[in-house]
Design a protein around this motif. Structure first.
Motif, mmCIF file in Angstrom:
data_model
loop_
_atom_site.group_PDB
_atom_site.id
_atom_site.type_symbol
_atom_site.label_atom_id
_atom_site.label_comp_id
_atom_site.label_asym_id
_atom_site.label_seq_id
_atom_site.Cartn_x
_atom_site.Cartn_y
_atom_site.Cartn_z
ATOM 1 N N UNK A 101 0.659 -1.343 -0.008
ATOM 2 C CA UNK A 101 0.060 0.026 -0.049
ATOM 3 C C UNK A 101 0.770 1.286 0.101
ATOM 4 N N UNK A 102 2.201 1.243 0.845
ATOM 5 C CA UNK A 102 2.713 2.492 0.603
ATOM 6 C C UNK A 102 3.145 2.891 -0.318
ATOM 7 N N UNK A 103 3.628 1.822 -1.407
ATOM 8 C CA UNK A 103 4.305 1.982 -2.661
ATOM 9 C C UNK A 103 3.049 2.661 -3.683
ATOM 10 N N UNK A 104 1.745 2.055 -3.475
ATOM 11 C CA UNK A 104 0.849 2.854 -4.262
ATOM 12 C C UNK A 104 0.497 4.077 -3.921
ATOM 13 N N UNK A 109 0.982 10.020 -5.588
ATOM 14 C CA UNK A 109 1.739 11.321 -5.213
ATOM 15 C C UNK A 109 2.450 11.965 -6.437
ATOM 16 N N UNK A 110 3.271 10.972 -6.878
ATOM 17 C CA UNK A 110 4.274 11.284 -8.023
ATOM 18 C C UNK A 110 3.280 11.688 -9.468
ATOM 19 N N UNK A 115 0.138 16.116 -12.814
ATOM 20 C CA UNK A 115 -1.333 16.257 -13.385
ATOM 21 C C UNK A 115 -1.971 14.998 -13.874
ATOM 22 N N UNK A 116 -1.398 13.555 -13.623
ATOM 23 C CA UNK A 116 -1.935 12.505 -13.985
ATOM 24 C C UNK A 116 -2.796 11.875 -12.905
ATOM 25 N N UNK A 117 -3.880 11.152 -13.244
ATOM 26 C CA UNK A 117 -4.650 10.406 -12.380
ATOM 27 C C UNK A 117 -3.729 8.953 -11.975
ATOM 28 N N UNK A 118 -4.098 8.519 -11.017
ATOM 29 C CA UNK A 118 -3.810 7.274 -10.410
ATOM 30 C C UNK A 118 -4.802 6.570 -9.873
ATOM 31 N N UNK A 119 -5.065 5.325 -10.416
ATOM 32 C CA UNK A 119 -5.928 4.544 -9.718
ATOM 33 C C UNK A 119 -5.095 3.226 -9.121
ATOM 34 N N UNK A 120 -5.249 2.888 -7.946
ATOM 35 C CA UNK A 120 -4.638 1.711 -7.331
ATOM 36 C C UNK A 120 -5.714 0.668 -7.697
ATOM 37 N N UNK A 121 -5.396 -0.198 -8.768
ATOM 38 C CA UNK A 121 -6.351 -1.051 -9.324
ATOM 39 C C UNK A 121 -6.029 -2.630 -9.137
ATOM 40 N N UNK A 122 -5.664 -3.222 -8.093
ATOM 41 C CA UNK A 122 -5.186 -4.626 -8.196
ATOM 42 C C UNK A 122 -6.489 -5.498 -8.616
#
Length: 300
Positions: A101-104, A109-110, A115-122
């Motif tokens: 989880x910490x990596x996600x 954040x990066x 300006x890019x969205x990030x979805x944690x999606x396993x």
């Protein structure tokens, strides 16, 4: 959804290839990338779009990263030829590997800083469900990330769990799932081979236990591979030392003891040590069979 939605799937293994085909079926302009050129050629022959990743990254609405681990995910995103800096603002990364989880949270954040969205999606469901667009996705991210990823989610998943408005929650849930899945496969192998010592054939084991309280989805899915003597990999043995190590690392950080997970991981490490790492994970039964002097179906 407009048929101009542009998706890149990076990692065309058994799961990624299914996601890529699902995006094609949904009408996406879908690009597939892999370190194995033949996988890319196969996907393009089935309708996948052509073009180098560096050339098409700026046109993408979404990039789906379906690689092995956190290190490969970070390399794809921010390495020397990382896709994220080349993507347009407002596009989205869907990160599908099993990661801490910490990596996600760090990747979110990066990405957001650019300006890019990030979805944690396993993902969960296996290669067959991936091919049918019927995966379960344990998602977490901002409402904007979910909205940007929606065309991919609708194409690839039967069930999308929205687990929170920030990355990390999806990966935490995937760790819980992998603890159970990895333990269930190893326990299935232990029970099946234990039954053999008592005269219970693998065929009869599957017939009876799949209809009794001791069953599990993993038992019903994997035990038939042993009965058939077919270890064509739908999910490799090699996945489990990695995923269960993530579980144990998270557990350690939470001062939580997970002895059953640790015991299961030792069986997968033993299987890999026997040269079975690229076989289907049901091959963990061969560890028990070797130790007990048993002969599994399909073996001399």
């Amino acid at each position: 959804m407009s048929d101009t939605f542009r998706t890149a799937i990076i990692g065309l293994g058994s799961m990624g290839y299914g996601i890529a085909k699902s995006c094609l079926r949904a009408g996406h302009v879908a690009h597939g990338f892999d370190v194995v050129p033949s996988q890319m050629e196969r996907f393009q022959s089935e309708g996948g779009a052509t073009g180098a990743l560096a050339d098409i990254a700026g046109s993408l609405d979404a990039a789906v990263i379906v690689v092995l681990n956190a290190a490969q995910t970070e390399e794809v995103m921010f390495g020397d030829n990382g896709v994220v800096p080349a993507m347009r603002k407002g596009s989205v990364i869907l990160a599908c590997a099993t990661v801490p989880p910490a990596f996600a949270k760090d990747m979110e954040a990066r990405c957001n800083a650019l300006g890019i969205h990030y979805l944690d999606a396993p993902i969960s469901g296996g290669s067959l469900k991936a091919a049918k667009g019927q995966l379960s996705i344990m998602g977490s991210g901002s409402p904007e990330a979910f909205a940007a990823a929606r065309p991919v989610l609708e194409a690839a998943a039967e069930t999308v769990f929205e687990l929170g408005d920030a990355a990390g929650a999806g990966s935490a849930m995937k760790a819980v799932n992998q603890l159970l899945a990895g333990v269930h496969i190893a326990t299935m192998a232990e029970a099946l081979t234990f039954g053999m010592t008592q005269g219970v054939s693998p065929e009869k084991f599957v017939e009876v236990i799949s209809q009794c309280a001791g069953t599990s989805w993993m038992l019903e899915n994997r035990a038939p591979h042993i009965v058939a003597g077919d270890y064509t990999p739908h999910s490799q043995v090699n996945i489990w030392p990695k995923d269960l190590r993530i579980v144990l690392d998270i557990a350690k950080s939470a001062s939580f003891s997970a002895p059953i997970t640790a015991a299961a991981m030792q069986q997968y490490l033993a299987a890999a040590g026997m040269g079975l790492g690229r076989e289907d994970d049901a091959a963990v039964a061969k560890v028990y069979a070797r130790n007990a002097g048993l002969t599994l179906p399909g073996e001399a």
